[in-house]
Design an enzyme around this catalytic site. Structure first.
Site, short mmCIF file in Angstrom:
data_model
loop_
_atom_site.label_atom_id
_atom_site.label_comp_id
_atom_site.label_asym_id
_atom_site.label_seq_id
_atom_site.Cartn_x
_atom_site.Cartn_y
_atom_site.Cartn_z
N TYR A 130 0.70 -1.33 -0.02
CA TYR A 130 -0.04 0.16 0.00
C TYR A 130 0.95 1.25 0.03
O TYR A 130 0.60 2.07 -0.88
CB TYR A 130 -0.87 -0.03 1.29
CG TYR A 130 -1.44 1.24 1.35
CD1 TYR A 130 -2.68 1.74 0.43
CD2 TYR A 130 -1.38 2.19 2.53
CE1 TYR A 130 -3.07 2.96 0.76
CE2 TYR A 130 -1.96 3.36 2.86
CZ TYR A 130 -2.83 3.75 2.04
OH TYR A 130 -3.48 4.90 2.32
N1 LIG Z 1 -7.64 4.60 6.75
C1 LIG Z 1 -6.54 5.11 7.24
O1 LIG Z 1 -6.53 5.13 8.32
C2 LIG Z 1 -5.92 5.77 6.10
C3 LIG Z 1 -4.74 6.58 6.46
C4 LIG Z 1 -4.04 7.61 5.49
C5 LIG Z 1 -4.66 7.49 4.36
N2 LIG Z 1 -5.88 6.70 3.93
C6 LIG Z 1 -6.10 6.98 2.37
O2 LIG Z 1 -7.39 7.88 2.53
C7 LIG Z 1 -8.35 7.30 1.59
C8 LIG Z 1 -9.61 7.53 1.92
O3 LIG Z 1 -9.93 6.94 2.92
P1 LIG Z 1 -11.59 6.62 3.34
O4 LIG Z 1 -11.48 5.62 4.53
O5 LIG Z 1 -12.43 7.85 3.52
O6 LIG Z 1 -11.96 5.78 2.26
P2 LIG Z 1 -12.95 4.68 1.79
O7 LIG Z 1 -14.18 5.26 2.54
O8 LIG Z 1 -12.54 3.31 1.73
O9 LIG Z 1 -13.42 5.13 0.33
C9 LIG Z 1 -12.45 4.88 -0.85
C10 LIG Z 1 -13.45 4.90 -1.98
O10 LIG Z 1 -12.63 4.62 -2.92
C11 LIG Z 1 -13.49 3.87 -4.04
N3 LIG Z 1 -13.13 3.00 -5.08
C12 LIG Z 1 -12.44 2.04 -4.83
N4 LIG Z 1 -11.98 1.26 -5.96
C13 LIG Z 1 -12.52 2.15 -6.90
C14 LIG Z 1 -12.54 2.05 -8.35
N5 LIG Z 1 -12.03 1.14 -8.98
N6 LIG Z 1 -13.03 3.11 -9.10
C15 LIG Z 1 -13.69 4.24 -8.43
N7 LIG Z 1 -13.70 4.33 -7.11
C16 LIG Z 1 -13.09 3.36 -6.23
C17 LIG Z 1 -14.41 3.17 -3.26
O11 LIG Z 1 -15.63 2.78 -3.67
P3 LIG Z 1 -16.51 1.34 -3.13
O12 LIG Z 1 -17.33 1.72 -2.01
O13 LIG Z 1 -17.25 1.07 -4.37
O14 LIG Z 1 -15.24 0.27 -2.91
C18 LIG Z 1 -14.79 4.30 -1.86
O15 LIG Z 1 -15.78 5.06 -2.20
C19 LIG Z 1 -7.82 5.67 1.51
O16 LIG Z 1 -8.15 5.16 0.32
C20 LIG Z 1 -6.36 5.61 1.96
O17 LIG Z 1 -5.69 5.61 0.54
C21 LIG Z 1 -6.38 6.34 4.74
#
Ligand SMILES: NC(=O)c1ccc[n+]([C@@H]2O[C@H](COP(=O)([O-])OP(=O)(O)OC[C@H]3O[C@@H](n4cnc5c(N)ncnc54)[C@H](OP(=O)(O)O)[C@@H]3O)[C@@H](O)[C@H]2O)c1
Length: 216
Positions: A130
């Protein structure tokens, strides 16, 4: 501005879409499943149905960014996905939008990256694919000619935002930040000219968001 938000039904992105709409921006909310379209409309955005792993820059990805002023990459494969989707989504999806921005003259690009992307090798074995994908997507954006800002938050929580953060190119500590505060950082950063070409980490902290971003 006309702003395309990738991953518009995601937890951070939904909060951001609502903030951008409230600030008077026109938002295109990119989602990949038909059942996600009504949520995006409810948030006040124009929904765009597009799977970033399936579609091409020459095709639907390019069309989606046409006429936009800015792109926010807030999508991601998610913690339950394997290494292959880190490559096709966290790296590949972000890069497709960078290439589409370059082709279609979209100058502004904001990346939701992650703390740890500065040094993927220092991450756990589980996190490395990742972090490596995020790091390479960030590098691709840094070497583009775009007005980019890369924001690297710590662990995301669903707590209410405090409105106070710490930001710096390297904070030298790990920690948490709420998705609501991350969304507010993006909304504030969008038009902040001082953030163009910058990459910085963000955690919950002590400085009001607008002040912290103005000083970065
Ligand atoms: N979790 C952590 O602690 C953390 C920490 C630092 C940074 N981040 C980053 O922050 C981002 C946002 O976090 P979050 O928890 O708010 O995200 P999330 O709720 O998991 O949202 C990610 C979105 O991306 C969409 N997606 C996945 N595959 C796709 C595709 N092929 N085409 C178009 N859209 C797609 C997903 O759609 P579906 O619902 O259809 O899957 C979902 O709506 C993460 O993705 C990560 O990279 C996370």
């Amino acid at each position: 501005m006309i702003v395309l938000v990738a991953g518009a039904n995601g937890k951070t992105a939904r909060s951001l879409v609502r903030m951008l709409v409230k600030d008077g921006h026109k938002v295109r909310g990119l989602v990949r499943k038909e059942e996600q379209l009504p949520e995006v409309e409810q948030d006040g955005a124009e929904p765009v149905l597009l799977d970033l792993e399936e579609e091409t820059v020459e095709g639907a990805v390019g069309r989606a960014v046409e006429g936009c002023d800015a792109i926010v990459f807030a999508a991601g494969a998610g913690p339950s996905s394997g290494a292959a989707r880190k490559e096709t989504m966290d790296y590949g999806g972000a890069v497709k939008l960078i290439e589409a921005a370059e082709r279609h003259g979209v100058r502004r690009y904001l990346m939701l990256s992650a703390m740890g992307a500065a040094d993927p090798e220092s991450g756990s074995e589980e996190m490395r694919p990742y972090l490596s994908a995020k790091a390479r997507a960030d590098e691709r954006l840094q070497s583009s000619g775009l007005h980019y800002t890369i924001i690297r938050p710590g662990s995301l929580t669903n707590e209410a935002g405090t409105g106070r953060i710490d930001v710096a190119p390297s904070l030298g500590r790990r920690g948490e930040i709420s998705r609501e505060d991350v969304a507010a950082i993006f909304a504030t950063t969008l038009e902040a000219g001082n953030t163009f070409g910058k990459t910085f980490e963000a955690l919950s902290g002590g400085t009001p968001i607008r002040e912290a971003i103005a000083q970065i």
